[in-house]
Design an enzyme around this catalytic site. Structure first.
Site, PDB file in Angstrom:
ATOM      1  N   GLN A  73       0.737  -1.369  -0.096  1.00 60.38           N
ATOM      2  CA  GLN A  73      -0.074  -0.068  -0.124  1.00 60.38           C
ATOM      3  C   GLN A  73       0.858   1.519  -0.068  1.00 60.38           C
ATOM      4  O   GLN A  73       0.345   2.393  -0.397  1.00 60.38           O
ATOM      5  CB  GLN A  73      -0.974  -0.035   1.168  1.00 60.38           C
ATOM      6  CG  GLN A  73      -2.039   0.889   1.091  1.00 60.38           C
ATOM      7  CD  GLN A  73      -3.230   0.453   0.180  1.00 60.38           C
ATOM      8  OE1 GLN A  73      -3.073  -0.687  -0.198  1.00 60.38           O
ATOM      9  NE2 GLN A  73      -3.781   1.156  -0.670  1.00 60.38           N
ATOM     10  N   SER A  90       3.022  -5.183  -4.898  1.00 57.73           N
ATOM     11  CA  SER A  90       2.396  -5.827  -6.017  1.00 57.73           C
ATOM     12  C   SER A  90       2.041  -4.444  -7.016  1.00 57.73           C
ATOM     13  O   SER A  90       1.501  -3.321  -6.492  1.00 57.73           O
ATOM     14  CB  SER A  90       0.686  -6.243  -5.633  1.00 57.73           C
ATOM     15  OG  SER A  90       0.201  -6.864  -6.566  1.00 57.73           O
ATOM     16  N   HIS A  92      -0.114  -3.612  -9.251  1.00 55.84           N
ATOM     17  CA  HIS A  92      -1.250  -3.117  -9.273  1.00 55.84           C
ATOM     18  C   HIS A  92      -1.727  -2.034  -8.326  1.00 55.84           C
ATOM     19  O   HIS A  92      -2.621  -1.342  -8.672  1.00 55.84           O
ATOM     20  CB  HIS A  92      -2.510  -4.181  -9.461  1.00 55.84           C
ATOM     21  CG  HIS A  92      -2.853  -4.668  -8.091  1.00 55.84           C
ATOM     22  ND1 HIS A  92      -2.247  -5.762  -7.330  1.00 55.84           N
ATOM     23  CD2 HIS A  92      -3.935  -4.288  -7.285  1.00 55.84           C
ATOM     24  CE1 HIS A  92      -2.749  -5.453  -5.915  1.00 55.84           C
ATOM     25  NE2 HIS A  92      -4.073  -4.991  -6.050  1.00 55.84           N
ATOM     26  N   CYS A 216     -21.969  -5.323   7.775  1.00 60.79           N
ATOM     27  CA  CYS A 216     -23.142  -5.461   7.026  1.00 60.79           C
ATOM     28  C   CYS A 216     -22.863  -5.552   5.499  1.00 60.79           C
ATOM     29  O   CYS A 216     -23.862  -5.077   4.934  1.00 60.79           O
ATOM     30  CB  CYS A 216     -23.881  -4.007   7.224  1.00 60.79           C
ATOM     31  SG  CYS A 216     -24.073  -3.610   9.246  1.00 60.79           S
TER      32      CYS A 216
END
Length: 356
Positions: A73, A90, A92, A216
């Protein structure tokens, strides 16, 4: 770690504080003479908190334990500090081709790949690599990093605008993650009395694609493991990720749309069939929310807390895993005392004492 544990090995998980950060001293205390590998994210993708990598790396180096840093990140924003041993990322994540991973092994670190190797790749890969994608990954990282410093300043200002204004625009909101040591473009907050999946759908209709660590969501009935580890509110959770190039006008429109969207979702949930309030038993007011999912147990608690005198208690019965996080978080936000949980004939009983 899970594969190692399944094979009979031992794994120690280091806790984080409410901002999502580890304490370097506590991390150092978990290192033992037989520790084979230590792992740490450089920054968390859900809440944006940056970890004290350099301090942890120093502790690991002193203990003779290699440290693997997950920098997926953060790598697009700059180098990862510290004397770590291995680093993974990574492509991407910085706009490079999907399917290309990066593994950096510091010189002097003993490294052996797990699985079959190909002699043409010095034993480090199982077969011939996708060279065009690898070159594209490196070129894209170089291009992104060339603009990262200036763009980080701009995105931090936009993210801080969201962090500061959301609590003022929307009542009963908890902004989570470290307020200072954080990624430039990630903002995460949780809204009381809101169904996270419904909120995401409504924001999507308004033209905003956001994500959630809420329990949720349709894919899971348990809270995000990140929010759970932090001990923060999980219901109505929204993660806003600002990609490079995000215009300020989009942020302003999001802040215009959000209050009405949250209010509409709350209105839909504001008058559910009331959970049955049983007679007081041993001084407690009992709310039966068995079989009802986030955020209904907290909504029903909020409805009845005013019905008990100061010093009185409410016992909420729930079999929803999210209640274990959300009821204590509600108490902290509303200035009430969370006493604890007890076993019940069905589900779990969560005891709350009214103190104001």
């Amino acid at each position: 770690a899970e594969a190692h544990e399944a094979g009979g090995g031992a794994v120690t998980r280091v806790p984080v504080d409410r901002t999502g950060a580890v304490d370097p001293a506590a991390y150092a205390r978990t290192l033992r003479g037989d520790t084979a590998l230590a792992c740490l994210q450089s920054a968390n993708h859900e809440v944006g908190t940056e970890q004290p990598v350099a301090e942890v790396a120093g502790a690991c180096r002193e203990a003779g334990v290699p440290l693997l840093v997950d920098a997926a990140q953060s790598l697009a924003w700059g180098k990862v500090p510290g004397d770590w041993s291995l680093l993974a990322a990574s492509a991407h994540k910085w706009g490079g081709p999907s399917g290309v991973g990066l593994l950096v092994v510091r010189k002097g670190v003993r490294f052996a790949p797990q699985g079959p190797g190909d002699e043409r790749e010095s034993g480090r890969a199982p077969g011939f690599e996708n060279l065009p994608a690898i070159v594209a990954a490196a070129a894209s990282l170089r291009a992104v990093r060339a603009e990262a410093e200036a763009e980080a300043v701009r995105l931090r200002e936009l993210a801080e605008r969201i962090r500061a204004r959301v609590p003022a625009l929307v009542p009963d909101v908890e902004v989570v993650g470290d307020p200072v040591r954080r990624l430039p473009g990630v903002v995460t907050f949780s809204c009381l009395y809101v169904d996270g999946e419904t909120l995401l759908h409504e924001l999507d209709r308004a033209g905003f694609s956001v994500s959630s660590g809420s329990s949720c969501t349709s894919s899971t009935l348990t809270p995000s493991h990140v929010l759970k580890a932090m001990g923060v509110l999980s219901e109505g959770n929204v993660r806003v990720s600002l990609p490079p190039g995000t215009p300020a006008e989009d942020v302003e429109r999001f802040l215009e749309v959000l209050p009405g969207t949250v209010a509409a979702v709350r209105e839909k949930l504001g008058a559910p069939a009331a959970a049955e309030a049983a007679p007081r038993t041993g001084g407690d007011l009992v709310v039966d929310a068995i079989g009802r999912r986030c955020p209904i147990p907290v909504i029903e608690l909020a409805k009845v807390i005013g019905d008990v005198p100061v010093g009185g208690t409410v016992r909420v019965l729930s079999d929803d895993e999210a209640a274990r996080l959300d009821i204590p978080a509600w108490c902290e936000m509303r200035g009430q005392e969370y006493v604890g949980e007890e076993g019940a004939e069905k589900g779990t009983a969560y005891l709350v004492r009214r103190i104001s």
